[in-house]
Scaffold this motif. Structure first.
Motif, PDB file in Angstrom:
ATOM      1  N   MET A   1       8.375   3.563 -15.065  1.00 11.19           N
ATOM      2  CA  MET A   1       8.962   2.270 -14.616  1.00 11.19           C
ATOM      3  C   MET A   1      10.136   1.868 -15.030  1.00 11.19           C
ATOM      4  N   LYS A   2      10.839   2.321 -15.974  1.00 13.22           N
ATOM      5  CA  LYS A   2      12.078   2.148 -16.475  1.00 13.22           C
ATOM      6  C   LYS A   2      13.096   2.977 -15.538  1.00 13.22           C
ATOM      7  N   VAL A   3      12.669   4.244 -15.299  1.00  9.58           N
ATOM      8  CA  VAL A   3      13.550   5.394 -14.560  1.00  9.58           C
ATOM      9  C   VAL A   3      13.459   4.790 -13.028  1.00  9.58           C
ATOM     10  N   GLU A   4      12.372   5.015 -12.651  1.00 10.96           N
ATOM     11  CA  GLU A   4      11.884   5.103 -11.275  1.00 10.96           C
ATOM     12  C   GLU A   4      12.005   3.660 -10.468  1.00 10.96           C
ATOM     13  N   ALA A   5      11.344   2.855 -11.169  1.00 11.68           N
ATOM     14  CA  ALA A   5      11.165   1.398 -10.510  1.00 11.68           C
ATOM     15  C   ALA A   5      11.970   0.420 -10.926  1.00 11.68           C
ATOM     16  N   ALA A   6      13.026   0.683 -11.530  1.00 10.81           N
ATOM     17  CA  ALA A   6      14.158  -0.230 -12.071  1.00 10.81           C
ATOM     18  C   ALA A   6      14.475  -1.048 -10.780  1.00 10.81           C
ATOM     19  N   ASP A   7      14.654  -0.494  -9.603  1.00 12.01           N
ATOM     20  CA  ASP A   7      15.237  -1.529  -8.544  1.00 12.01           C
ATOM     21  C   ASP A   7      14.110  -2.573  -8.175  1.00 12.01           C
ATOM     22  N   ASP A   8      13.021  -2.293  -8.143  1.00 11.17           N
ATOM     23  CA  ASP A   8      11.843  -3.083  -7.398  1.00 11.17           C
ATOM     24  C   ASP A   8      10.580  -2.998  -8.221  1.00 11.17           C
ATOM     25  N   ASN A   9      10.499  -2.723  -9.298  1.00 12.94           N
ATOM     26  CA  ASN A   9       9.505  -2.728 -10.265  1.00 12.94           C
ATOM     27  C   ASN A   9       8.247  -1.842  -9.485  1.00 12.94           C
ATOM     28  N   GLN A  10       8.447  -1.067  -8.633  1.00 15.39           N
ATOM     29  CA  GLN A  10       7.136  -0.352  -7.927  1.00 15.39           C
ATOM     30  C   GLN A  10       7.887   1.210  -7.906  1.00 15.39           C
ATOM     31  N   VAL A  11       6.885   2.000  -7.699  1.00 12.40           N
ATOM     32  CA  VAL A  11       6.975   3.429  -7.389  1.00 12.40           C
ATOM     33  C   VAL A  11       6.625   3.807  -6.076  1.00 12.40           C
ATOM     34  N   ASP A  12       7.760   4.522  -5.236  1.00  8.99           N
ATOM     35  CA  ASP A  12       7.305   4.568  -3.816  1.00  8.99           C
ATOM     36  C   ASP A  12       6.892   6.167  -3.736  1.00  8.99           C
ATOM     37  N   ARG A  13       6.272   6.535  -2.668  1.00 10.23           N
ATOM     38  CA  ARG A  13       5.716   7.612  -2.412  1.00 10.23           C
ATOM     39  C   ARG A  13       6.594   8.783  -3.015  1.00 10.23           C
TER      40      ARG A  13
ATOM     41  N   HIS B   1       0.869  -1.192   0.066  1.00 10.27           N
ATOM     42  CA  HIS B   1       0.045   0.015  -0.045  1.00 10.27           C
ATOM     43  C   HIS B   1       0.928   1.390  -0.006  1.00 10.27           C
ATOM     44  N   ASP B   2       1.899   1.253   0.322  1.00  7.83           N
ATOM     45  CA  ASP B   2       3.078   2.289   0.105  1.00  7.83           C
ATOM     46  C   ASP B   2       3.718   2.363  -1.271  1.00  7.83           C
ATOM     47  N   LYS B   3       3.259   1.614  -2.330  1.00  8.33           N
ATOM     48  CA  LYS B   3       3.940   1.725  -3.435  1.00  8.33           C
ATOM     49  C   LYS B   3       3.086   1.405  -4.593  1.00  8.33           C
ATOM     50  N   LEU B   4       3.346   1.854  -5.862  1.00  7.88           N
ATOM     51  CA  LEU B   4       2.471   1.732  -7.045  1.00  7.88           C
ATOM     52  C   LEU B   4       3.075   0.857  -7.671  1.00  7.88           C
ATOM     53  N   ASN B   5       2.483  -0.511  -8.099  1.00  6.39           N
ATOM     54  CA  ASN B   5       3.027  -1.288  -9.471  1.00  6.39           C
ATOM     55  C   ASN B   5       2.696  -0.596 -10.777  1.00  6.39           C
ATOM     56  N   GLY B   6       2.993  -1.118 -11.823  1.00  3.63           N
ATOM     57  CA  GLY B   6       2.680  -0.879 -13.024  1.00  3.63           C
ATOM     58  C   GLY B   6       1.364  -0.667 -13.443  1.00  3.63           C
TER      59      GLY B   6
END
Length: 106
Positions: A71-83, A39-44
């Motif tokens: 997703m390529k720039v921000e979520a490369a490490d865990d495939n999710q975007v945090d707040r 709930h603290d991250k957004l997936n694709g």
């Protein structure tokens, strides 16, 4: 009627409309980050739903390109975007910049 400005408890600075806008962005994040257990991250998929609903002016191809770039720039490490990453992305988009140009990981 004029709404009184709130004071930031940590700095005693009057927050005014900045606080209102940050809270609105946070509310949007929380609305779409509830589809899975993180709930603290957004997936694709959640990110795509968010942009489809909140930026309806994006055409399908533009939507796919935007989500893919984020997703390529921000979520490369865990495939999710945090707040924090989402706030950076929102800032980039508000300023009319591509996330790949102003939201790169160091």
């Amino acid at each position: 009627s004029h709404k009184p400005q709130l004071l930031c408890s940590c700095t005693k600075v009057r927050m005014g409309s900045l606080r209102t806008h940050v809270e609105a962005i946070n509310k949007i994040f929380l609305t779409y980050s509830k589809d899975d257990d993180q709930h603290d991250k957004l997936n694709g998929s959640e990110l795509k739903k968010l942009f489809k609903a909140e930026m309806p002016e994006l055409k399908q191809g533009e939507l796919e390109t935007l989500v893919s770039a984020i997703m390529k720039v921000e979520a490369a490490d865990d495939n999710q975007v945090d707040r924090t990453e989402f706030f950076l992305i929102a800032s980039c988009l508000i300023l009319g910049k591509s996330p790949s140009k102003c939201c790169k990981k160091n």
